[in-house]
Structure formats: structure tokens, C-alpha cells
Design a protein around this motif. Structure first.
Motif, PDB file in Angstrom:
ATOM      1  N   HIS A 112       0.823  -1.203   0.000  1.00  0.00           N
ATOM      2  CA  HIS A 112       0.000   0.000   0.000  1.00  0.00           C
ATOM      3  C   HIS A 112       0.861   1.259   0.000  1.00  0.00           C
ATOM      4  N   TRP A 163     -11.855 -11.703   6.812  1.00  0.00           N
ATOM      5  CA  TRP A 163     -12.450 -10.367   6.845  1.00  0.00           C
ATOM      6  C   TRP A 163     -13.953 -10.415   6.639  1.00  0.00           C
ATOM      7  N   PRO A 250     -12.360  -2.183  -0.656  1.00  0.00           N
ATOM      8  CA  PRO A 250     -13.342  -2.113   0.435  1.00  0.00           C
ATOM      9  C   PRO A 250     -14.385  -1.017   0.271  1.00  0.00           C
ATOM     10  N   THR A 258      -9.100   2.657   4.772  1.00  0.00           N
ATOM     11  CA  THR A 258      -8.297   1.563   5.317  1.00  0.00           C
ATOM     12  C   THR A 258      -7.135   2.149   6.103  1.00  0.00           C
ATOM     13  N   ARG A 284      -8.804  -6.871   8.394  1.00  0.00           N
ATOM     14  CA  ARG A 284      -8.520  -7.667   7.195  1.00  0.00           C
ATOM     15  C   ARG A 284      -7.282  -8.533   7.396  1.00  0.00           C
ATOM     16  N   GLN A 298      -4.353  -4.304   9.564  1.00  0.00           N
ATOM     17  CA  GLN A 298      -5.058  -3.563   8.518  1.00  0.00           C
ATOM     18  C   GLN A 298      -6.550  -3.578   8.845  1.00  0.00           C
ATOM     19  N   ASP A 300     -10.414  -1.907   7.956  1.00  0.00           N
ATOM     20  CA  ASP A 300     -11.261  -1.177   7.012  1.00  0.00           C
ATOM     21  C   ASP A 300     -12.429  -0.546   7.756  1.00  0.00           C
ATOM     22  N   SER A 331      -3.747   1.160  -3.142  1.00  0.00           N
ATOM     23  CA  SER A 331      -3.219  -0.196  -3.024  1.00  0.00           C
ATOM     24  C   SER A 331      -2.502  -0.563  -4.321  1.00  0.00           C
ATOM     25  N   ARG A 334      -2.906  -6.454  -3.666  1.00  0.00           N
ATOM     26  CA  ARG A 334      -3.705  -7.135  -2.642  1.00  0.00           C
ATOM     27  C   ARG A 334      -3.772  -8.611  -3.016  1.00  0.00           C
TER      28      ARG A 334
END
Length: 341
Positions: A112, A163, A250, A258, A284, A298, A300, A331, A334
Motif C-alpha cells: 500500500h 475479513w 473495500p 483503510t 482484514r 489492517q 477497514d 493499493s 492485494r
């Protein structure tokens, strides 16, 4: 924390996650379909329609459109080697260049662009035997990176499959999970695992490219029957050799912010904080790591206010000596899927 207590926490969070609308009123069809794919990435459109009590044609049309537009990607990923957290400070104006270079590495699982003292935060998975060479020679030579810090992870507490964006009702999530015969029960890095045979290698490679490939297509590619492919995919998932993921932003399920939290706790509180982190469905990813901080998380959230509520009121914060927070700007990667930055 007991399993029954964790189940109760999980059920409660399906009814309230920050300031999100509940699944019984304003959650959009698209968000509900994405949340269903998060639980069961290979679920058929009829299965999702049945569980969510939506029209099958609506689910198929909306779901396929999101796949075609790249809003959601389904892929098989591998736990692979042990993880090491990377934090990089970049030269002025070079953050995108450094991000692209790092994200292009096959061993980088997520990355990220962030606020705070680190411009980039991510994870690389490499065998311990290769750690010195990669850290000393390769990561320090990333174009645009002025300073790179690395901290090996010690234990995974939560990964992407755990998540819960809080869009579906508890019963909907339970039913989808029961339908998922390809679920990965736990995230465990294994050493000295035998190499996949030729058939499993072909299946895994194709699922990494397109996780919703049909068994007909996989059987043609691998040269075995559909029943053999289904059995092998289930075995690969159950053994942790692959994990199927639905990867999407997200914000598409109402969580546009995030944050990455780094927590320092006293040794006597490590186990208790680990239990609280493991039970928090909004998280997450979370690892216990080496370095200045003990946990990297992490999270969200729906808004800055929700993030502030977590920082001020979550039970784990009572046991934290120090917290450092960064916000994800973009990001670059991922679940090993690279994105444009």
C-alpha cells in the motif's frame, strides 16, 4: 477467548460494523454480491441468489459485470514462505515508481501507498534461508526507495479470508460458508512441503490466473476428469496449499478508509491482545511482528469517525502502550494481485 465467545462477537458484528447500514435495509445489490464472494469466491450465481434471496438474473448480471470490469477478481493464492513486513521511505516524487517496482515482485503479497513516516507498507514472503540476500541486496536497490525497513512476522492472527465487511446477515454468511467446499481452514506457513505434481501445478496456475475457472476448463487443461479436478482443488485448499480469494476495493462495500495500525504492548498482554485482534471481524490482516511494534493490523472502516472510535474505545486499546496509525492512499497489490498506481 473461547470459540463460543468469538462466535457471539462475530454474530454481533454482522449486525453492526461502524456506521454501515444493515443488510436488511440500504445495502446495495452489488455490495451484497461482493460480500458473498468474499465468503465463497467460487459460489455459483444461483447459490448466491438463493442465500441472499435475490433474483438469479439480477445476481448473474451484476456479478458478471463486476468481474468483467475488474471491480472484483477471484484468484488462488499460496501461503508460500514466511512473511516479512516491508516499510519504505522514498525519494521525493518517486513513490509510484518504487511501488510499481516492489509490487512487480512475485514474492510481494500486498503493498500500500500510505500516509505517515513510511510511504510504502507491505509484505514479502521469502524463505528464511534467502532473507539476508533479499533484504541486503535486492530490497535496498528498489528504484526510488531511499530507506527500507524489514521486520519478519512471527504469527498470523487474521488474513483476508477472515475479513467480514459487515454487509451480510450472520445466517447468510453461515450458509455461504457451509456451501464452500474449497475453504482454507487456517493460514499456516509450512516448511519443506513437497512440490506439486504436474496436474496440481497446472490446476493451481490456472486458478491463480482466474479463480472461477470451471471444472470443465480445468479438466481439459490438466488432462484429467472433472471429478478428479474437483477432488484435487478441494485437497489443495484443505491442506492450505492454495486459498481462493475475492479481491475488491473495500469502498465497494461501504468501507472507503483503510488504516494500518502498529501496536506496542507489554509482553504480559501479548496473548490477550492477540485474542481480541483475532476476534475482530473488521480487521482484514493482522500479524505479530518483530521490530518496534508487536502487532501490525489492517482495518477497514466507513469513516474517520469510525477509525477514531476504534482507536479510543476498542477493548484491545486498553492494553496498548503505543499506537501508530497510517491511512492507505492507494493499493499497489492485494492478495498477490497487482493494481495500477
Amino acid at each position: 477467548m473461547s470459540s463460543s465467545a468469538q462466535d457471539s462477537l462475530a454474530e454481533a458484528r454482522h449486525l453492526r460494523v461502524g456506521s454501515q447500514p444493515s443488510a436488511t435495509n440500504d445495502a446495495s445489490d452489488g455490495a451484497r454480491i461482493l460480500a458473498a464472494l468474499q465468503v465463497h469466491p467460487r459460489a455459483s450465481w444461483p447459490q448466491i441468489a438463493d442465500v441472499l434471496e435475490m433474483h438469479e438474473r439480477t445476481v448473474a448480471r451484476r456479478g458478471q459485470d463486476m468481474l468483467d470490469r475488474g471491480l472484483v477478481r477471484v484468484a488462488a493464492v499460496s501461503a508460500g514462505s514466511p512473511g516479512t513486513i516491508i516499510e519504505a521511505e522514498t525519494d521525493r516524487g518517486a513513490v509510484r515508481m518504487a511501488a510499481k517496482s516492489l509490487a512487480a515482485r512475485l514474492d510481494v503479497s500486498w503493498l500500500h501507498l500510505t500516509t505517515g513516516r513510511s510511504d510504502l507498507i507491505g509484505e514479502i514472503t521469502i524463505p528464511d534461508a534467502d532473507l539476508a540476500e533479499v533484504v541486503i541486496d535486492e530490497l535496498q536497490a528498489i528504484p526510488g526507495a531511499r530507506h527500507v525497513r524489514t521486520n519478519p512476522s512471527l504469527r498470523y492472527l487474521r488474513v483476508a479470508k477472515d475479513w467480514d465487511p459487515g454487509v451480510l446477515l450472520f445466517e447468510e454468511t453461515r450458509r455461504l460458508a457451509e456451501l464452500n467446499e474449497f475453504g482454507t481452514p487456517a493460514y499456516e506457513v509450512r516448511w519443506n512441503v513437497p512440490a506439486l505434481d504436474a496436474v496440481d501445478e497446472k490446476i493451481s496456475t490456472e486458478l491463480a490466473r482466474f479463480g472461477r475457472a470451471t471444472f470443465v476448463d480445468l479438466s481439459r487443461l490438466a488432462g484429467v476428469s472433472e471429478s478428479t479436478v474437483r477432488r484435487r482443488v478441494a485437497k489443495l485448499a484443505a491442506s492450505g496449499r492454495i486459498a481462493l480469494r475475492a479481491v475488491f476495493a473495500p469502498r465497494l462495500v461501504g468501507l472507503p478508509l483503510t488504516a494500518i495500525l502498529r501496536l506496542s504492548v507489554r509482553p504480559r498482554h501479548l496473548s490477550e491482545v492477540a485474542s481480541l485482534v483475532s476476534a475482530e471481524a473488521r480487521i482484514r490482516n493482522a500479524v505479530i511482528t518483530t521490530g518496534r511494534f508487536d502487532f501490525l493490523i489492517q482495518l477497514d472502516t466507513a469513516s474517520r469517525a469510525d477509525l477514531q472510535e476504534v482507536l479510543s474505545s476498542h477493548p484491545m486499546m486498553k492494553l496498548v502502550d503505543h499506537v501508530e496509525t497510517s491511512v492507505v492512499l492507494k493499493s499497489a497489490k492485494r492478495s498477490r494481485i497487482q493494481f495500477d498506481v
